[in-house]
Write a protein that holds these residues in place. Structure first.
Motif, short mmCIF file in Angstrom:
data_model
loop_
_atom_site.label_atom_id
_atom_site.label_comp_id
_atom_site.label_asym_id
_atom_site.label_seq_id
_atom_site.Cartn_x
_atom_site.Cartn_y
_atom_site.Cartn_z
N ASN A 142 0.84 -1.21 0.00
CA ASN A 142 0.00 0.00 0.00
C ASN A 142 0.88 1.26 0.00
O ASN A 142 1.02 1.92 1.03
N PRO A 143 1.48 1.61 -1.14
CA PRO A 143 2.40 2.76 -1.19
C PRO A 143 1.77 4.08 -0.76
O PRO A 143 2.47 4.99 -0.31
N GLU A 144 0.43 4.17 -0.85
CA GLU A 144 -0.23 5.44 -0.51
C GLU A 144 -0.09 5.80 0.97
O GLU A 144 -0.26 6.97 1.34
N ILE A 145 0.27 4.84 1.82
CA ILE A 145 0.42 5.14 3.25
C ILE A 145 1.80 5.74 3.57
O ILE A 145 2.07 6.14 4.69
N ILE A 146 2.67 5.77 2.57
CA ILE A 146 4.04 6.27 2.81
C ILE A 146 4.03 7.80 2.79
O ILE A 146 4.02 8.42 1.72
N LYS A 147 4.03 8.39 3.98
CA LYS A 147 4.05 9.85 4.14
C LYS A 147 5.42 10.30 4.63
O LYS A 147 6.36 9.51 4.68
N ALA A 148 5.52 11.55 5.05
CA ALA A 148 6.81 12.19 5.36
C ALA A 148 7.69 11.40 6.33
O ALA A 148 8.87 11.14 6.04
N SER A 149 7.14 10.99 7.49
CA SER A 149 7.97 10.30 8.50
C SER A 149 8.45 8.94 7.98
O SER A 149 9.58 8.53 8.24
N ARG A 150 7.58 8.26 7.27
CA ARG A 150 7.95 6.95 6.71
C ARG A 150 9.04 7.12 5.64
O ARG A 150 9.95 6.31 5.53
N LYS A 151 8.91 8.17 4.84
CA LYS A 151 9.90 8.43 3.79
C LYS A 151 11.29 8.65 4.39
O LYS A 151 12.30 8.16 3.86
N LYS A 152 11.33 9.39 5.51
CA LYS A 152 12.61 9.64 6.18
C LYS A 152 13.23 8.33 6.67
O LYS A 152 14.43 8.11 6.53
N ARG A 153 12.38 7.47 7.26
CA ARG A 153 12.87 6.18 7.76
C ARG A 153 13.39 5.30 6.61
O ARG A 153 14.46 4.69 6.70
N ILE A 154 12.64 5.25 5.51
CA ILE A 154 13.02 4.43 4.35
C ILE A 154 14.33 4.96 3.74
O ILE A 154 15.22 4.17 3.39
N ALA A 155 14.44 6.28 3.63
CA ALA A 155 15.66 6.89 3.07
C ALA A 155 16.87 6.54 3.94
O ALA A 155 17.94 6.16 3.42
N ALA A 156 16.72 6.65 5.24
CA ALA A 156 17.83 6.33 6.16
C ALA A 156 18.19 4.85 6.07
O ALA A 156 19.38 4.48 6.06
N GLY A 157 17.20 4.01 5.98
CA GLY A 157 17.44 2.55 5.93
C GLY A 157 18.09 2.08 4.66
O GLY A 157 18.77 1.05 4.63
N SER A 158 17.91 2.84 3.57
CA SER A 158 18.47 2.42 2.27
C SER A 158 19.68 3.24 1.87
O SER A 158 20.22 3.06 0.77
N GLY A 159 20.10 4.18 2.73
CA GLY A 159 21.26 5.01 2.41
C GLY A 159 21.00 5.96 1.27
O GLY A 159 21.90 6.28 0.48
#
Length: 451
Positions: free
Chosen positions: A391-408
């Motif tokens: 469900n990509p639509e649930i990916i908002k600002a805080s989730r994006k920050k976490r995903i970016a940090a986790g993937s470098g």
């Protein structure tokens, strides 16, 4: 491999096309430039002379100069003669002999013999369903025998047990006996190389050939060697006797002329093309397709074959069924498509086989296609939770920050990927409405990552 040559010939033929009607002087001037392009690409002078002479004889004929489209006729003549120079028809490695069939790999040190031996063994196992035994006869290069042993495990084929202190001829003899006793179909003998040709090397290879009596003796030559490769090939042919040639590192920045000349100089066919270190990066040498690539006509047949080899049919059918049902194209599906694109040789490898792409070389260079982006995008997707991937639509600002940090990566990279996924999902939805045939016609333009 032929980038510079393709660019030069493309310029020559573009000028011919703009002229419309051609005179004999136009053809002569064009062939003079073709001659220079071939020489600059490291094609041997005698081969170039024969080639230009044969093309000129046909190109200045009345049927060409007075034809409806003389420039296209000249290009076709050059294509046909290039194909002939490269060998005409494709020639496979021949296994049509009583088992165990011995194949001896020869060449200089560093040409890629050991890796090519393992690639060939894997190919025989998967494509021809043969039991293959790999045997290293290189008792000089440190850890050469252990290297082949490791590669044999990766290729899932047999490896001759190492007996330290054993001489190459004795190793070949033992390999053939074990292969016969244990029911192997093919034995690949990886002989030792030297940094340069010498009598000791040639005598040893000749002695191994005399004992093992190989059905095929294949010279492994580095495409980046240039004109030296032609000398090497001729020497091995004269001293040992070859049945074919395998060109390695064809993905490197080589001028490619050695490939064009080796067939003419030795009279032996180029049978294999190897690129990269991965064991699945080996293909049959098709002269007509290579001639088309050189002239910027692309190689769609090879592209389709590569797709057929690498596409997981079961996964493709699952995706087709999913889209037809209207259940959507999620980020897990996108990750699978990215892996598929990497298996097919990445963006540059795939684009290089499409017609007309050679003329877009400058634009492609400006676009700075980064092959690593496929790996980075997959890393971004893998940093998401299963729920987020569905469900990509649930990916908002805080989730994006976490995903970016986790993937470098950066939040901007995550946003780009999500936008690309939206575009692909929209395209897949439209394709789904067309049924299974529409699925096959979906196209690749929405799959290529945006920079």
């Amino acid at each position: 491999m032929f980038e510079n040559l393709t660019g030069r010939l493309g310029e020559v033929f573009d000028r011919l096309k703009r002229r419309g009607a051609l005179t004999e002087a136009d053809v002569t001037a064009a062939l003079r430039e073709v001659r220079i392009a071939l020489l600059e690409a490291d094609v041997a002078l005698p081969v170039v002379k024969d080639f230009i002479s044969a093309v000129r004889e046909r190109a200045v004929g009345q049927e060409v100069l007075r034809g409806i489209n003389p420039a296209q006729m000249v290009i076709k003549i050059v294509h046909d003669h290039l194909t002939d120079m490269l060998g005409g028809d494709a020639v496979e490695v021949d296994l049509n002999a009583p088992a165990p069939v011995a194949i001896m790999m020869v060449g200089l040190q560093g040409s890629g013999k050991t890796t090519t031996s393992a690639k060939l063994a894997r190919r025989f196992r998967l494509r021809d369903k043969k039991r293959v035994l790999l045997a290293s006869l290189d008792v000089y290069r440190p850890a050469a025998q252990q290297q082949l042993e490791v590669l044999a495990k990766q290729a899932e084929v047999g490896s001759l047990p190492i007996v330290f202190g054993e001489k190459p001829v004795a190793i070949a003899e033992r390999a053939m006996k074990i292969a016969a006793r244990e029911g192997y179909d093919v034995v690949i003998l990886d002989t030792a190389g030297r940094l340069h040709i010498d009598d000791v090397l040639m005598d040893e290879v000749a002695a191994v050939k005399s004992k093992a009596r190989p059905h095929e003796t294949i010279l492994v030559a580095d495409a980046m060697t240039g004109q030296d490769a032609v000398t090497i090939a001729k020497t091995f042919q004269d001293r040992v006797g070859l049945t074919g040639i395998a060109l390695t590192r064809v993905d490197g920045d080589a001028r490619g002329g050695a490939a064009l000349a080796m067939r003419s100089v030795t009279g032996k066919p180029i049978k294999l093309l190897g690129q990269g270190e991965k064991l699945d990066q080996l293909e049959t040498f098709h002269p007509e397709r290579i001639a088309s690539r050189i002239l910027g006509m692309g190689d769609v047949v090879s592209l389709v074959e590569k797709a057929a080899e690498t596409i997981d049919r079961e996964e493709a059918e699952k995706l087709a069924a999913k889209i037809q049902k209207g259940t959507g194209f999620d980020l897990d599906d996108m990750a699978k498509q990215l892996r598929q694109l990497r298996k097919m040789g990445g963006m540059k490898g795939m684009l290089g086989m499409l017609p007309g792409v050679a003329k877009m070389k400058a634009q492609l260079n400006d676009a700075k296609l980064d092959e690593k982006i496929l790996v980075r995008q997959e890393a971004i997707i893998m940093s998401m939770t299963p729920k987020e991937r569905r469900n990509p639509e649930i990916i908002k600002a805080s989730r994006k920050k976490r995903i970016a940090a986790g993937s470098g990566s950066s939040v901007q990279d995550v946003n780009k990927l999500l936008k690309q996924h939206q575009d692909m999902a929209k395209m897949m939805k439209q394709v789904g409405k067309l049924g299974k045939k529409g699925m096959m016609r979906g196209g690749l333009q929405n799959l290529l990552p945006r920079m």
